[in-house]
Design a protein around this motif. Sequence first.
Motif, PDB file in Angstrom:
ATOM      1  N   SER A   1       0.842  -1.203   0.000  1.00  0.00           N
ATOM      2  CA  SER A   1       0.000   0.000   0.000  1.00  0.00           C
ATOM      3  C   SER A   1       0.873   1.247   0.000  1.00  0.00           C
ATOM      4  CB  SER A   1      -0.893   0.012   1.245  1.00  0.00           C
ATOM      5  OG  SER A   1      -0.087   0.215   2.405  1.00  0.00           O
ATOM      6  N   ILE A   2       0.308   2.356  -0.447  1.00  0.00           N
ATOM      7  CA  ILE A   2       1.044   3.620  -0.428  1.00  0.00           C
ATOM      8  C   ILE A   2       1.339   4.021   1.018  1.00  0.00           C
ATOM      9  CG2 ILE A   2      -1.008   5.088  -0.533  1.00  0.00           C
ATOM     10  CD1 ILE A   2       2.468   5.770  -2.131  1.00  0.00           C
ATOM     11  N   GLU A   3       0.487   3.643   1.950  1.00  0.00           N
ATOM     12  CA  GLU A   3       0.720   3.954   3.356  1.00  0.00           C
ATOM     13  C   GLU A   3       2.006   3.300   3.858  1.00  0.00           C
ATOM     14  OE1 GLU A   3      -2.288   2.852   2.158  1.00  0.00           O
ATOM     15  OE2 GLU A   3      -3.339   4.786   2.297  1.00  0.00           O
TER      16      GLU A   3
ATOM     17  N   THR B   1       5.298   5.299   5.192  1.00  0.00           N
ATOM     18  CA  THR B   1       5.937   4.971   6.474  1.00  0.00           C
ATOM     19  C   THR B   1       7.432   4.759   6.282  1.00  0.00           C
ATOM     20  OG1 THR B   1       3.901   4.010   7.346  1.00  0.00           O
ATOM     21  CG2 THR B   1       5.972   3.320   8.398  1.00  0.00           C
ATOM     22  N   TYR B   2       7.807   4.073   5.209  1.00  0.00           N
ATOM     23  CA  TYR B   2       9.231   3.871   4.903  1.00  0.00           C
ATOM     24  C   TYR B   2       9.944   5.218   4.790  1.00  0.00           C
ATOM     25  CZ  TYR B   2      13.374   3.009   2.041  1.00  0.00           C
ATOM     26  OH  TYR B   2      14.659   3.007   1.534  1.00  0.00           O
ATOM     27  N   PHE B   3       9.369   6.128   4.021  1.00  0.00           N
ATOM     28  CA  PHE B   3      10.008   7.437   3.850  1.00  0.00           C
ATOM     29  C   PHE B   3      10.062   8.221   5.157  1.00  0.00           C
ATOM     30  CE2 PHE B   3       9.131   6.988  -0.782  1.00  0.00           C
ATOM     31  CZ  PHE B   3      10.426   7.231  -1.225  1.00  0.00           C
TER      32      PHE B   3
ATOM     33  N   SER C   1       4.626  18.481  -8.769  1.00  0.00           N
ATOM     34  CA  SER C   1       5.029  18.136  -7.416  1.00  0.00           C
ATOM     35  C   SER C   1       3.752  17.836  -6.643  1.00  0.00           C
ATOM     36  CB  SER C   1       5.790  19.298  -6.777  1.00  0.00           C
ATOM     37  OG  SER C   1       6.104  18.990  -5.436  1.00  0.00           O
ATOM     38  N   GLU C   2       3.659  16.599  -6.121  1.00  0.00           N
ATOM     39  CA  GLU C   2       2.418  16.177  -5.476  1.00  0.00           C
ATOM     40  C   GLU C   2       2.718  15.465  -4.163  1.00  0.00           C
ATOM     41  OE1 GLU C   2      -0.518  14.830  -8.843  1.00  0.00           O
ATOM     42  OE2 GLU C   2       1.401  13.785  -9.119  1.00  0.00           O
ATOM     43  N   ASN C   3       1.722  15.442  -3.292  1.00  0.00           N
ATOM     44  CA  ASN C   3       1.831  14.631  -2.094  1.00  0.00           C
ATOM     45  C   ASN C   3       1.899  13.166  -2.503  1.00  0.00           C
ATOM     46  OD1 ASN C   3       1.660  16.844  -0.344  1.00  0.00           O
ATOM     47  ND2 ASN C   3      -0.577  16.775  -0.388  1.00  0.00           N
ATOM     48  N   LEU C   4       2.585  12.368  -1.716  1.00  0.00           N
ATOM     49  CA  LEU C   4       2.756  10.966  -2.076  1.00  0.00           C
ATOM     50  C   LEU C   4       1.435  10.213  -2.157  1.00  0.00           C
ATOM     51  CD1 LEU C   4       5.708  11.709  -1.525  1.00  0.00           C
ATOM     52  CD2 LEU C   4       5.964   9.530  -0.381  1.00  0.00           C
TER      53      LEU C   4
END
Length: 176
Positions: free
Chosen positions: A55-57, A61-63, A105-108
Amino acid sequence: TTRTPREGKIACGYFITTVLTDAGFKIPRVYWAQQASEYYIKRMTTDIKRYSGASIEKVITYFKEREDGLYVVGLDSHVGFVYKRGKKLQFVHASYYNPKEGVKSENLDSKNPLSASEYRVIGRILDKEMVRKWILEEEWEKWNANLLPSTNQKSAMRYPILIAVVLIIAACGESP
């Protein structure tokens, strides 16, 4: 594919390699731009993380757990930068859904190729070895990253230029 901002269109791989070339990296720009992003991510860094079906979540979290910096993120069929500074995370890329928009440029977690992708390969760039090659103006090998490149000893600090370029792009994405 254009090299001039706000003129024409730029493909995602060309966006990444053009920014790196314009910042002073001696990479095979056109060749790398035509490869799968994992090809050149593996040549720029050994700090690599892969996600398949996550998931993108989980990726966010990784970042959040990583240090501030600049990352190249390869996706199913796209590539872009992720810029992390403090709690701020921005996905900077050549627009995939609407190429006429150019660089975005966008939010993840917004509706973008990063959040929609099933496969992600993340490489933290500008590590010690990459910066060393940059300062010494060493050419990056097209075929074999383990071969020793030729060295030009002329040294110049271009790190601030690359960070400035990405910051400008990220800032432009925050305003309408």
